[in-house]
Scaffold this active site. Structure first.
Site, PDB file in Angstrom:
ATOM      1  CG  ASP A 176      22.246  48.446  41.569  1.00 38.42           C
ATOM      2  OD1 ASP A 176      22.135  47.329  41.715  1.00 38.42           O
ATOM      3  OD2 ASP A 176      22.267  49.343  40.271  1.00 38.42           O
TER       4      ASP A 176
ATOM      5  CE  LYS B 200      22.963  52.197  43.395  1.00 34.71           C
ATOM      6  NZ  LYS B 200      24.685  51.379  43.112  1.00 34.71           N
TER       7      LYS B 200
HETATM    8  O1  C5P Z   1      21.943  44.038  35.974  1.00 35.74           O
HETATM    9  P1  C5P Z   1      22.663  44.985  35.623  1.00 35.74           P
HETATM   10  O2  C5P Z   1      22.310  45.127  33.720  1.00 35.74           O
HETATM   11  O3  C5P Z   1      22.320  46.345  36.171  1.00 35.74           O
HETATM   12  O4  C5P Z   1      23.772  44.589  34.789  1.00 35.74           O
HETATM   13  C1  C5P Z   1      25.064  45.960  34.479  1.00 35.74           C
HETATM   14  C2  C5P Z   1      25.966  45.000  33.651  1.00 35.74           C
HETATM   15  O5  C5P Z   1      27.018  45.179  35.287  1.00 35.74           O
HETATM   16  C3  C5P Z   1      26.450  43.577  33.605  1.00 35.74           C
HETATM   17  O6  C5P Z   1      26.064  43.580  32.366  1.00 35.74           O
HETATM   18  C4  C5P Z   1      27.224  42.732  34.115  1.00 35.74           C
HETATM   19  O7  C5P Z   1      28.258  43.178  33.293  1.00 35.74           O
HETATM   20  C5  C5P Z   1      28.128  43.691  35.326  1.00 35.74           C
HETATM   21  N1  C5P Z   1      27.455  43.317  36.070  1.00 35.74           N
HETATM   22  C6  C5P Z   1      27.854  41.817  36.548  1.00 35.74           C
HETATM   23  N2  C5P Z   1      28.171  41.735  38.000  1.00 35.74           N
HETATM   24  C7  C5P Z   1      26.742  41.832  38.431  1.00 35.74           C
HETATM   25  C8  C5P Z   1      25.759  43.491  38.051  1.00 35.74           C
HETATM   26  C9  C5P Z   1      26.552  43.532  37.231  1.00 35.74           C
HETATM   27  O8  C5P Z   1      29.132  41.429  35.797  1.00 35.74           O
HETATM   28  N3  C5P Z   1      26.872  41.427  40.064  1.00 35.74           N
END
Ligand code: C5P
Length: 314
Positions: free
Chosen positions: A159, A28
């Site tokens: 995501d 994406k």
């Molecule tokens: O959910 P995911 O593991 O992809 O997110 C990775 C990191 O990105 C999270 O641990 C966080 O530090 C940051 N993040 C965030 N806010 C979001 C998505 C991700 O702070 N909405």
């Protein structure tokens, strides 16, 4: 402690060991990514227009009476399973969650052939997880409601719900609120955009990039509105003007090779250039396929780049 909900009916999972399916897990790009503020849960409140592109990892999923196993190969023919340990692998976590939630009696043998750069802001790991969720739903004949699968995806990564949904979406909250842009049937004539993806061969740590983010000016809903109308109208010039990524300044300042790559895309004639997600990939919108080929020819052979098309309609 409250036990997690169990979904689905057991009778749907009469699948013979060895039955296999394949799934294309699309990368994406975030055509817009607004960071609206920090949330009490430590995550950030987002508003982002997310669109899958025609670069994908290939997944093969097979039912097995043994435990779930995952193997990973790369485009260069390398076995990179050890570089993606199971406990850190979003696809593996998605498979384990599906097994628990739907009380699947069988395991899954999962093979991922990677083409999407790892740590590249193109949602590769999330796409694989989304592919496993949709794929296991199909393999075991669960027919779970899409909203339920997206909810499960949100437990794997921010995501993932957008990629379980598929097509162009507006993503809000920490990533769990998804609205498809073509739910109202306004899909006629939507052809998508051509773009050149480039990656300077470095990886970005998403948590680190979010930590470096500092609040800047936001322009209310106009950023996403402008992008959504340009996608619906297939107006690439309008889309190029509406590109926005609130993480871009933090990434360009801390990793100069990424901003240099963006400059190369600009110099090669892209209509608009943006960091994808939290990086390290950047992309440039081009007028059409021919223009994309022209831009690609101007880029150094040593720079990883690929010409792709957005896939806005599911
Ligand atoms: O959910 P995911 O593991 O992809 O997110 C990775 C990191 O990105 C999270 O641990 C966080 O530090 C940051 N993040 C965030 N806010 C979001 C998505 C991700 O702070 N909405």
């Amino acid at each position: 402690m409250k036990s997690p909900p169990v979904f689905g009916r057991m009778s749907r999972q009469m699948v013979q060991s060895g039955t296999a399916i394949t799934v294309e897990a699309r990368a994406k790009v975030n055509l817009t990514l607004e960071i609206l503020g920090k949330r009490p849960d430590g995550y950030h409140e987002l508003r982002s227009v997310v669109v899958p592109v025609s670069l994908s990892d290939s997944l093969s999923l097979a039912c097995t009476y043994a435990q779930t196993v995952i193997t990973v190969t790369s485009e260069a023919g390398l076995d990179i399973t050890r570089l993606c340990p199971a406990d850190k692998n979003l696809a593996f976590r998605a498979a384990r969650l599906m097994q628990a939630r739907y009380r699947l009696k069988s395991g899954a043998r999962i093979h991922i052939h990677k083409r999407i750069p790892i740590g590249g802001g193109l949602g590769g790991g999330s796409a694989d997880a989304a592919g496993v969720i949709r794929g296991l739903d199909r393999l075991f004949g669960l027919n779970a409601p899409l909203a339920e699968l997206m909810e499960l995806g949100a437990e794997v990564g921010c995501d993932v719900p957008a990629l379980v949904h598929g097509g162009a979406v507006l993503m809000e909250g920490r990533g769990e609120r998804i609205s498809g842009l073509f739910g109202d049937g306004a899909r006629a004539g939507c052809e998508g955009f051509w773009l050149v993806l480039a990656n300077p061969g470095v990886m970005c740590s998403t948590p680190e990039i979010f930590r470096k983010w500092r609040a800047g000016l936001t322009a209310g809903r106009t950023i996403s509105h402008n992008m959504i109308s340009s996608i619906r109208a297939s107006d690439v010039s309008a889309a190029a003007k509406a590109l926005h990524n609130g993480l871009q300044t933090a990434v360009y300042e801390s990793i100069p090779v990424i901003s240099e790559t963006a400059r190369l895309l600009e110099k090669a004639g892209c209509l608009g250039v943006l960091l994808s997600g939290s990086g390290a990939s950047v992309f440039g919108l081009v007028r059409d396929e021919l223009h994309g080929q022209e831009v690609s020819r101007k880029l150094e052979a040593g720079l990883w780049h690929v010409l792709v098309r957005t896939c806005p309609v599911v």
